[in-house]
Design a protein around this motif. Structure first.
Motif, PDB file in Angstrom:
ATOM      1  N   PHE A 292      51.281  32.391  35.827  1.00 36.37           N
ATOM      2  CA  PHE A 292      50.858  32.376  34.424  1.00 36.37           C
ATOM      3  C   PHE A 292      50.355  30.991  34.029  1.00 36.37           C
ATOM      4  N   ASP A 293      51.061  29.961  34.509  1.00 32.06           N
ATOM      5  CA  ASP A 293      50.630  28.574  34.245  1.00 32.06           C
ATOM      6  C   ASP A 293      49.237  28.338  34.803  1.00 32.06           C
ATOM      7  N   ALA A 294      49.037  28.753  36.065  1.00 32.59           N
ATOM      8  CA  ALA A 294      47.738  28.537  36.711  1.00 32.59           C
ATOM      9  C   ALA A 294      46.637  29.268  35.939  1.00 32.59           C
ATOM     10  N   ALA A 295      46.932  30.497  35.500  1.00 32.93           N
ATOM     11  CA  ALA A 295      45.933  31.261  34.733  1.00 32.93           C
ATOM     12  C   ALA A 295      45.602  30.526  33.441  1.00 32.93           C
ATOM     13  N   ASP A 296      46.638  29.978  32.836  1.00 32.04           N
ATOM     14  CA  ASP A 296      46.478  29.237  31.589  1.00 32.04           C
ATOM     15  C   ASP A 296      45.609  27.992  31.788  1.00 32.04           C
ATOM     16  N   ARG A 297      45.729  27.399  32.996  1.00 31.04           N
ATOM     17  CA  ARG A 297      44.963  26.180  33.282  1.00 31.04           C
ATOM     18  C   ARG A 297      43.570  26.507  33.836  1.00 31.04           C
ATOM     19  N   GLY A 298      43.212  27.786  33.887  1.00 25.82           N
ATOM     20  CA  GLY A 298      41.837  28.133  34.250  1.00 25.82           C
ATOM     21  C   GLY A 298      41.641  28.574  35.690  1.00 25.82           C
ATOM     22  N   ASP A 299      42.716  28.684  36.474  1.00 26.88           N
ATOM     23  CA  ASP A 299      42.622  29.135  37.866  1.00 26.88           C
ATOM     24  C   ASP A 299      42.095  30.587  37.881  1.00 26.88           C
ATOM     25  N   ALA A 300      40.902  30.771  38.452  1.00 27.18           N
ATOM     26  CA  ALA A 300      40.219  32.065  38.358  1.00 27.18           C
ATOM     27  C   ALA A 300      40.997  33.160  39.078  1.00 27.18           C
ATOM     28  N   ARG A 301      41.541  32.844  40.244  1.00 26.29           N
ATOM     29  CA  ARG A 301      42.283  33.850  40.999  1.00 26.29           C
ATOM     30  C   ARG A 301      43.516  34.316  40.222  1.00 26.29           C
ATOM     31  N   ALA A 302      44.209  33.330  39.626  1.00 21.26           N
ATOM     32  CA  ALA A 302      45.400  33.678  38.822  1.00 21.26           C
ATOM     33  C   ALA A 302      45.003  34.493  37.596  1.00 21.26           C
ATOM     34  N   GLN A 303      43.879  34.148  36.991  1.00 22.06           N
ATOM     35  CA  GLN A 303      43.428  34.896  35.808  1.00 22.06           C
ATOM     36  C   GLN A 303      43.093  36.344  36.163  1.00 22.06           C
ATOM     37  N   THR A 304      42.428  36.510  37.299  1.00 23.37           N
ATOM     38  CA  THR A 304      42.106  37.871  37.746  1.00 23.37           C
ATOM     39  C   THR A 304      43.387  38.669  37.994  1.00 23.37           C
ATOM     40  N   ALA A 305      44.344  38.009  38.634  1.00 28.28           N
ATOM     41  CA  ALA A 305      45.619  38.673  38.927  1.00 28.28           C
ATOM     42  C   ALA A 305      46.313  39.104  37.632  1.00 28.28           C
ATOM     43  N   VAL A 306      46.344  38.212  36.670  1.00 31.09           N
ATOM     44  CA  VAL A 306      47.015  38.514  35.401  1.00 31.09           C
ATOM     45  C   VAL A 306      46.314  39.671  34.688  1.00 31.09           C
ATOM     46  N   ARG A 307      44.983  39.658  34.714  1.00 31.68           N
ATOM     47  CA  ARG A 307      44.243  40.755  34.064  1.00 31.68           C
ATOM     48  C   ARG A 307      44.492  42.087  34.763  1.00 31.68           C
ATOM     49  N   GLN A 308      44.465  42.042  36.086  1.00 29.64           N
ATOM     50  CA  GLN A 308      44.641  43.285  36.858  1.00 29.64           C
ATOM     51  C   GLN A 308      46.039  43.873  36.632  1.00 29.64           C
ATOM     52  N   VAL A 309      47.046  43.014  36.717  1.00 31.03           N
ATOM     53  CA  VAL A 309      48.422  43.494  36.539  1.00 31.03           C
ATOM     54  C   VAL A 309      48.659  43.868  35.073  1.00 31.03           C
ATOM     55  N   GLY A 310      48.061  43.131  34.160  1.00 32.67           N
ATOM     56  CA  GLY A 310      48.167  43.445  32.737  1.00 32.67           C
ATOM     57  C   GLY A 310      47.552  44.806  32.419  1.00 32.67           C
ATOM     58  N   ASP A 311      46.456  45.112  33.098  1.00 36.44           N
ATOM     59  CA  ASP A 311      45.823  46.421  32.924  1.00 36.44           C
ATOM     60  C   ASP A 311      46.781  47.544  33.334  1.00 36.44           C
ATOM     61  N   TRP A 312      47.462  47.355  34.476  1.00 35.76           N
ATOM     62  CA  TRP A 312      48.448  48.354  34.907  1.00 35.76           C
ATOM     63  C   TRP A 312      49.645  48.409  33.956  1.00 35.76           C
ATOM     64  N   LEU A 313      49.978  47.262  33.367  1.00 34.20           N
ATOM     65  CA  LEU A 313      51.072  47.264  32.382  1.00 34.20           C
ATOM     66  C   LEU A 313      50.688  48.154  31.194  1.00 34.20           C
ATOM     67  N   GLY A 314      49.471  47.960  30.677  1.00 28.22           N
ATOM     68  CA  GLY A 314      49.018  48.777  29.547  1.00 28.22           C
ATOM     69  C   GLY A 314      48.928  50.257  29.903  1.00 28.22           C
ATOM     70  N   PHE A 315      48.535  50.510  31.148  1.00 28.09           N
ATOM     71  CA  PHE A 315      48.421  51.887  31.634  1.00 28.09           C
ATOM     72  C   PHE A 315      49.769  52.604  31.552  1.00 28.09           C
ATOM     73  N   GLY A 316      50.788  51.977  32.116  1.00 27.30           N
ATOM     74  CA  GLY A 316      52.108  52.603  32.108  1.00 27.30           C
ATOM     75  C   GLY A 316      52.697  52.699  30.711  1.00 27.30           C
ATOM     76  N   VAL A 317      52.459  51.669  29.895  1.00 22.10           N
ATOM     77  CA  VAL A 317      52.953  51.729  28.514  1.00 22.10           C
ATOM     78  C   VAL A 317      52.287  52.894  27.791  1.00 22.10           C
ATOM     79  N   GLY A 318      51.007  53.138  28.088  1.00 20.92           N
ATOM     80  CA  GLY A 318      50.314  54.290  27.498  1.00 20.92           C
ATOM     81  C   GLY A 318      51.016  55.590  27.835  1.00 20.92           C
ATOM     82  N   ASN A 319      51.392  55.738  29.103  1.00 22.13           N
ATOM     83  CA  ASN A 319      52.140  56.942  29.496  1.00 22.13           C
ATOM     84  C   ASN A 319      53.446  57.055  28.721  1.00 22.13           C
TER      85      ASN A 319
END
Lengths: 394, 394
Positions: A292-319
């Motif tokens: 999360f820190d790396a994503a916050d500091r602009g690390d592209a790989r970390a940002q992609t990871a956070v978005r991808q996992v966040g998308d799955w988080l929203g998916f399950g919460v929707g269910n």
């Protein structure tokens, strides 16, 4: 005709209701108690006197006097320093122990690292040791109501046996019974799932106070939920309700430690995030926070990871929103960090999955009790016996 | 001290408890009532006399005398022919109407075809017409307690508005209010989701009597569930809980009528089965039953379809078992036929998805009330007011 509950039964119920009120809401004037409990002034006075002489509450004249000309209403407080529960939280990589005063006040605490693979017979002495150390600082004349343990695992309701905690490596571990043997007969021990106790605590005195339909998501290595439905905890038949981490969301997904495949926690758990961030060798809470820190500091790989996992988080919460129609979803443990880092993805996917009628009143929140929810909730397990019958249990 | 409930409140509660007992269990001797309700003989006698003089129950000496030498205990029966509710079920392609006697007895019934696309304003007169026709056969001196409607759709708890019924083509249809206008002020109307009322009926007097944690799956074109958690119906915040058909199980699956994609009902609903059986142009209950018949007669394509859809049925049930930890899952509507035709696939996939602790006590069942569950459940909605306060509501 049956005469209904006896005077004595009613008195016990009212004592419990009054004590619960000040336990959950803190210092309350007699006048407010009169309104809140629907009892008259003299009854409140008599109940308070009984609780005070048992050492459970105290009364005092408030410092700030109101504008009214009459006598100020006495304020009733829980005896937080005098009445306490022992609270434990068994997490994948650490143990927490605390002494929690009536009213939910953390009076003392210890934290210990937990070597992976420690079984119940090895864990209980560590918890008992932390308790004994804290007990030295306890003044004489205090009242201990017992101990509560929050565990990241499936807990059998009838006896507190930990049936399965895949990430802690536990199968059928009798942690409650083992700790009870360590502590002796005067300290009853209650065990429950960590997400359940966090949900209970947030519902009783935190973000979800007043909400009758709540999902509390808790993440560490895996993911679980404590669910409040119609104002009551959803336990299921054996006590295992709320195993949301093992809702399969990706039928052809990765193998899960439970033996199935594509469980929600294989998409949003610790390992999913670390792998997506290209850190498959890392593990533990620090490593997760580093992403999360790396994503916050602009690390592209970390940002992609956070978005991808966040998308799955929203998916399950929707269910879950379609299944439970909650008015609030609380993101606790590492789910808090994930939600905060990926709120846009969570919201967007939730909106696409959930039915609009189920969505319209749902609020997304982080825990109000923060990282103390597990300990405060574990203490509530122990306080429950006192609140059910204050003068008998104290 | 507060004196607790008044004698009059206790009397009303006891009247309700006694009436509920004979309503759900049928004819019961005074001796059995004494035990079941925990009241003494003279109280049971007084309560029964009150209910009998209000025309709600009758008492008689049993025909079969026991071996004992004493007087036989009088048997108390619900006045099924004299006390009734009107029950309606609005399904995708038909409307059902019935007069249901206290005790859950179907006294009369009508079935009407339902042209697709019929809105509430057009449906209510059809229901009211069926009621008026049945009313002609009602003897004088009967007591009507109101009407209940079961709808295949999402029903707002506070006012019975049908928020969404995609397969019936309804959005925000006030069927309860519209029917109430047709029927007049002396016939209160309550509306609920069909899966919820079936679950209620099976829990009250069917396969799930005595079970506190139950999932009742109901399929017609789509799929929904009525869920009993901790002995109480799970409604969710707005009344929309249990929308299991819109749990997404196949993220890259087919578009669903709800606007999402890969919902469970796109894999196990009517269209999924007909498409898998290579009958994409067919629709309706008859067409679905024809696939099961064909599979039964050895049609390979139909057998493959049944196995494939049955596998998805077991998959979703596995998720629900992990989430709710029920002790019973009941397969109703077309899910009954699917379950019976594909029990091996359902069980096998359920076993692979569900956690073993959640699985160990779960029983899979078909409805005991059969196709009458929706009507009997709809009547329960109306009887509830009578049971809450028998002498006031009757």
């Amino acid at each position: 005709m049956r005469t209904g509950p006896s005077q004595e039964e009613i008195r016990r119920q009212n004592l419990g209701a009054l004590l619960r009120h000040v336990h959950l809401r803190g210092a309350t004037s007699r006048a407010e108690l009169t309104t809140a409990l629907g009892l008259n002034r003299s009854t409140i006075g008599a109940l308070t006197a009984d609780l005070a002489s048992a050492g459970l509450v105290s009364e005092a004249i408030p410092k700030q006097r109101g504008r009214g000309a009459g006598r100020p209403s006495l304020v009733v407080r829980p005896e937080s320093a005098r009445v306490h529960a022992w609270a434990f939280s068994i997490e994948v990589d650490r143990l927490q122990a605390a002494r929690i005063g009536l009213g939910g006040v953390v009076l003392d605490r210890r934290e210990l690292g937990r070597p992976r693979g420690l079984v119940a017979a090895e864990t209980a002495p560590l918890l008992a040791g932390a308790l004994k150390e804290m007990r030295r600082a306890v003044p004489p004349g205090t009242i201990g109501v017992g101990a509560g343990i929050a565990v990241c695992g499936m807990v059998r309701r009838e006896d507190g046996l930990v049936r399965l905690s895949p990430h802690a490596g536990w199968v059928n571990e009798p942690i409650g019974a083992t700790l009870a043997t360590e502590l002796g007969a005067d300290t009853p021990v209650v065990v429950a799932n960590v997400a359940d106790v966090c949900a209970f605590a947030e519902h009783a005195r935190g973000a979800a106070a007043g909400c009758d339909n709540v999902i509390y998501l808790y993440g560490d290595v895996g993911v679980g939920a404590g669910i409040i439905a119609g104002g009551r905890q959803l336990t299921g038949h054996g006590g295992y309700g709320g195993e949301v981490g093992h809702m399969v969301v990706n039928r052809h997904g990765s193998p899960c430690e439970c033996g199935s495949r594509g469980c929600w926690e294989t998409e949003i758990g610790e390992y999913a995030l670390l792998k997506a961030a290209d850190r498959p060798e890392a593990f533990g809470r620090e490593a997760v926070l580093a992403v999360f820190d790396a994503a916050d500091r602009g690390d592209a790989r970390a940002q992609t990871a956070v978005r991808q996992v966040g998308d799955w988080l929203g998916f399950g919460v929707g269910n879950l929103v379609n299944l439970f129609n909650p008015e609030m979803v609380i993101f606790g443990g590492t789910m808090r960090d994930l939600y905060l880092a990926a709120a846009a993805q969570v919201r967007s996917r939730l909106n696409s999955v959930a039915l609009s009628a189920c969505l319209e009143h749902v609020r997304l929140r982080t825990p109000q009790l923060g990282n103390d929810a597990a300990l405060i909730g574990a203490a509530e397990l122990a306080f429950e016996r006192l609140l059910a019958d204050p003068l008998d249990a104290s």
